[in-house]
Design a protein around this motif. Structure first.
Motif, PDB file in Angstrom:
ATOM      1  N   PHE A 126      59.272  72.909  -4.221  1.00  0.00           N
ATOM      2  CA  PHE A 126      58.436  74.107  -4.169  1.00  0.00           C
ATOM      3  C   PHE A 126      57.712  74.324  -5.499  1.00  0.00           C
ATOM      4  CE2 PHE A 126      57.817  78.812  -4.208  1.00  0.00           C
ATOM      5  CZ  PHE A 126      56.888  78.854  -3.185  1.00  0.00           C
ATOM      6  N   ALA A 127      58.384  74.045  -6.600  1.00  0.00           N
ATOM      7  CA  ALA A 127      57.749  74.171  -7.919  1.00  0.00           C
ATOM      8  C   ALA A 127      56.571  73.203  -8.034  1.00  0.00           C
ATOM      9  CB  ALA A 127      58.767  73.919  -9.024  1.00  0.00           C
ATOM     10  N   ILE A 128      56.750  71.985  -7.544  1.00  0.00           N
ATOM     11  CA  ILE A 128      55.665  70.998  -7.566  1.00  0.00           C
ATOM     12  C   ILE A 128      54.540  71.443  -6.640  1.00  0.00           C
ATOM     13  CG2 ILE A 128      55.062  68.616  -6.935  1.00  0.00           C
ATOM     14  CD1 ILE A 128      57.881  67.843  -8.000  1.00  0.00           C
ATOM     15  N   TYR A 129      54.902  71.939  -5.478  1.00  0.00           N
ATOM     16  CA  TYR A 129      53.914  72.441  -4.511  1.00  0.00           C
ATOM     17  C   TYR A 129      53.085  73.571  -5.132  1.00  0.00           C
ATOM     18  CZ  TYR A 129      52.117  75.068  -0.528  1.00  0.00           C
ATOM     19  OH  TYR A 129      51.304  75.757   0.340  1.00  0.00           O
ATOM     20  N   GLU A 130      53.752  74.513  -5.781  1.00  0.00           N
ATOM     21  CA  GLU A 130      53.040  75.632  -6.399  1.00  0.00           C
ATOM     22  C   GLU A 130      52.112  75.159  -7.519  1.00  0.00           C
ATOM     23  OE1 GLU A 130      55.403  79.740  -6.167  1.00  0.00           O
ATOM     24  OE2 GLU A 130      56.384  78.245  -7.440  1.00  0.00           O
ATOM     25  N   ALA A 131      52.607  74.253  -8.364  1.00  0.00           N
ATOM     26  CA  ALA A 131      51.773  73.730  -9.450  1.00  0.00           C
ATOM     27  C   ALA A 131      50.577  72.970  -8.877  1.00  0.00           C
ATOM     28  CB  ALA A 131      52.596  72.824 -10.370  1.00  0.00           C
ATOM     29  N   SER A 132      50.804  72.174  -7.855  1.00  0.00           N
ATOM     30  CA  SER A 132      49.728  71.429  -7.207  1.00  0.00           C
ATOM     31  C   SER A 132      48.691  72.387  -6.627  1.00  0.00           C
ATOM     32  CB  SER A 132      50.301  70.528  -6.108  1.00  0.00           C
ATOM     33  OG  SER A 132      49.274  69.892  -5.402  1.00  0.00           O
ATOM     34  N   SER A 133      49.160  73.442  -6.010  1.00  0.00           N
ATOM     35  CA  SER A 133      48.264  74.435  -5.426  1.00  0.00           C
ATOM     36  C   SER A 133      47.390  75.084  -6.506  1.00  0.00           C
ATOM     37  CB  SER A 133      49.085  75.497  -4.691  1.00  0.00           C
ATOM     38  OG  SER A 133      48.248  76.486  -4.151  1.00  0.00           O
ATOM     39  N   GLN A 134      47.988  75.382  -7.644  1.00  0.00           N
ATOM     40  CA  GLN A 134      47.229  75.991  -8.738  1.00  0.00           C
ATOM     41  C   GLN A 134      46.193  75.014  -9.311  1.00  0.00           C
ATOM     42  OE1 GLN A 134      47.165  79.215  -9.654  1.00  0.00           O
ATOM     43  NE2 GLN A 134      48.514  79.487  -7.900  1.00  0.00           N
ATOM     44  N   PHE A 135      46.576  73.743  -9.431  1.00  0.00           N
ATOM     45  CA  PHE A 135      45.618  72.737  -9.889  1.00  0.00           C
ATOM     46  C   PHE A 135      44.475  72.588  -8.897  1.00  0.00           C
ATOM     47  CE2 PHE A 135      48.339  70.815 -13.220  1.00  0.00           C
ATOM     48  CZ  PHE A 135      47.357  70.615 -14.174  1.00  0.00           C
ATOM     49  N   THR A 136      44.791  72.581  -7.612  1.00  0.00           N
ATOM     50  CA  THR A 136      43.763  72.446  -6.592  1.00  0.00           C
ATOM     51  C   THR A 136      42.782  73.619  -6.662  1.00  0.00           C
ATOM     52  OG1 THR A 136      45.242  71.171  -5.177  1.00  0.00           O
ATOM     53  CG2 THR A 136      43.332  72.183  -4.110  1.00  0.00           C
ATOM     54  N   LYS A 137      43.301  74.833  -6.855  1.00  0.00           N
ATOM     55  CA  LYS A 137      42.430  76.004  -6.991  1.00  0.00           C
ATOM     56  C   LYS A 137      41.535  75.878  -8.222  1.00  0.00           C
ATOM     57  CE  LYS A 137      45.535  79.296  -4.766  1.00  0.00           C
ATOM     58  NZ  LYS A 137      46.468  80.407  -4.995  1.00  0.00           N
ATOM     59  N   LEU A 138      42.118  75.445  -9.330  1.00  0.00           N
ATOM     60  CA  LEU A 138      41.365  75.275 -10.565  1.00  0.00           C
ATOM     61  C   LEU A 138      40.226  74.282 -10.360  1.00  0.00           C
ATOM     62  CD1 LEU A 138      41.480  75.717 -13.830  1.00  0.00           C
ATOM     63  CD2 LEU A 138      42.457  73.432 -13.772  1.00  0.00           C
ATOM     64  N   TYR A 139      40.557  73.121  -9.804  1.00  0.00           N
ATOM     65  CA  TYR A 139      39.554  72.084  -9.579  1.00  0.00           C
ATOM     66  C   TYR A 139      38.521  72.521  -8.535  1.00  0.00           C
ATOM     67  CZ  TYR A 139      41.668  68.459 -12.466  1.00  0.00           C
ATOM     68  OH  TYR A 139      42.130  67.722 -13.533  1.00  0.00           O
ATOM     69  N   THR A 140      38.956  73.211  -7.500  1.00  0.00           N
ATOM     70  CA  THR A 140      38.039  73.683  -6.468  1.00  0.00           C
ATOM     71  C   THR A 140      36.972  74.586  -7.076  1.00  0.00           C
ATOM     72  OG1 THR A 140      39.697  73.470  -4.736  1.00  0.00           O
ATOM     73  CG2 THR A 140      37.872  74.989  -4.299  1.00  0.00           C
ATOM     74  N   ASN A 141      37.390  75.501  -7.935  1.00  0.00           N
ATOM     75  CA  ASN A 141      36.441  76.416  -8.577  1.00  0.00           C
ATOM     76  C   ASN A 141      35.469  75.679  -9.494  1.00  0.00           C
ATOM     77  OD1 ASN A 141      37.511  78.663  -7.303  1.00  0.00           O
ATOM     78  ND2 ASN A 141      38.953  79.090  -8.949  1.00  0.00           N
ATOM     79  N   VAL A 142      35.970  74.700 -10.223  1.00  0.00           N
ATOM     80  CA  VAL A 142      35.123  73.954 -11.152  1.00  0.00           C
ATOM     81  C   VAL A 142      34.149  73.044 -10.399  1.00  0.00           C
ATOM     82  CG1 VAL A 142      35.146  72.175 -12.945  1.00  0.00           C
ATOM     83  CG2 VAL A 142      36.807  74.030 -13.026  1.00  0.00           C
ATOM     84  N   LEU A 143      34.598  72.453  -9.310  1.00  0.00           N
ATOM     85  CA  LEU A 143      33.791  71.468  -8.589  1.00  0.00           C
ATOM     86  C   LEU A 143      32.796  72.095  -7.614  1.00  0.00           C
ATOM     87  CD1 LEU A 143      36.638  68.897  -7.924  1.00  0.00           C
ATOM     88  CD2 LEU A 143      34.774  68.683  -9.592  1.00  0.00           C
ATOM     89  N   HIS A 144      33.041  73.341  -7.244  1.00  0.00           N
ATOM     90  CA  HIS A 144      32.164  74.021  -6.267  1.00  0.00           C
ATOM     91  C   HIS A 144      30.684  73.967  -6.647  1.00  0.00           C
ATOM     92  CE1 HIS A 144      31.046  76.738  -3.064  1.00  0.00           C
ATOM     93  NE2 HIS A 144      30.382  77.456  -3.963  1.00  0.00           N
ATOM     94  N   PRO A 145      30.309  74.249  -7.896  1.00  0.00           N
ATOM     95  CA  PRO A 145      28.881  74.193  -8.250  1.00  0.00           C
ATOM     96  C   PRO A 145      28.250  72.798  -8.059  1.00  0.00           C
ATOM     97  CG  PRO A 145      30.107  75.354  -9.945  1.00  0.00           C
ATOM     98  CD  PRO A 145      31.116  74.755  -9.018  1.00  0.00           C
TER      99      PRO A 145
END
Length: 150
Positions: free
Chosen positions: A16-35
């Protein structure tokens, strides 16, 4: 308190800790890559092709640990948006290679700079980053070894 039950709590689960960290990284990258109009998985495709352009679809799937059911529609979307192009081999029509388009080469530095700025806001020191990478690699290898034995 029962120690087995304590260990079985959600907050004590490594998965679950890995899942949560992965989810946060995905959100970070999603926001950066959206433009740039790309998704996180599409960014991973670009990373692999920036390392070695012209990978076969099979090689790319193996490199990213993605099946054809996931990779094929993603490559089609990237092709429509001029990030990559597919070319069928003239010697083996079963082999399809994926090549970067000029847009992917042109945007590489801007994308990487945006990612670097976002990662910098996480305050992860270089030594910490290297230690995390080493630990995650060891964990992945242990899980792969366990899977191979099963």
């Amino acid at each position: 308190m029962n120690s087995v039950n304590d260990f079985l709590s959600l907050d004590k689960q490594l998965c679950f800790a890995i899942y949560e960290a992965s989810s946060q990284f995905t959100k970070l990258y999603t926001n950066v890559l959206h433009p740039f109009g790309i998704t996180y998985p599409q960014y991973l495709v670009l990373l692999a092709l920036w390392e070695k352009d012209g990978l076969s679809a099979k090689e790319l799937g193996n490199r990213l640990n993605l099946g054809t059911g996931t990779l094929t529609p993603m490559i089609k979307r990237m092709e429509v948006n001029n990030w990559v192009k597919k070319e069928r081999s003239t010697t083996d029509e079963r082999r399809v290679s994926i090549f970067l388009q000029p847009k992917a080469l042109r945007e590489k530095d801007a994308i990487n700079q945006s990612i670097a700025k976002a990662i910098d806001t996480c305050n992860i020191e270089l030594k910490e980053y290297e230690a995390l990478m080493k630990q995650l690699k060891m964990l992945r290898e242990k899980l792969e070894l366990r899977h191979e034995k099963a």
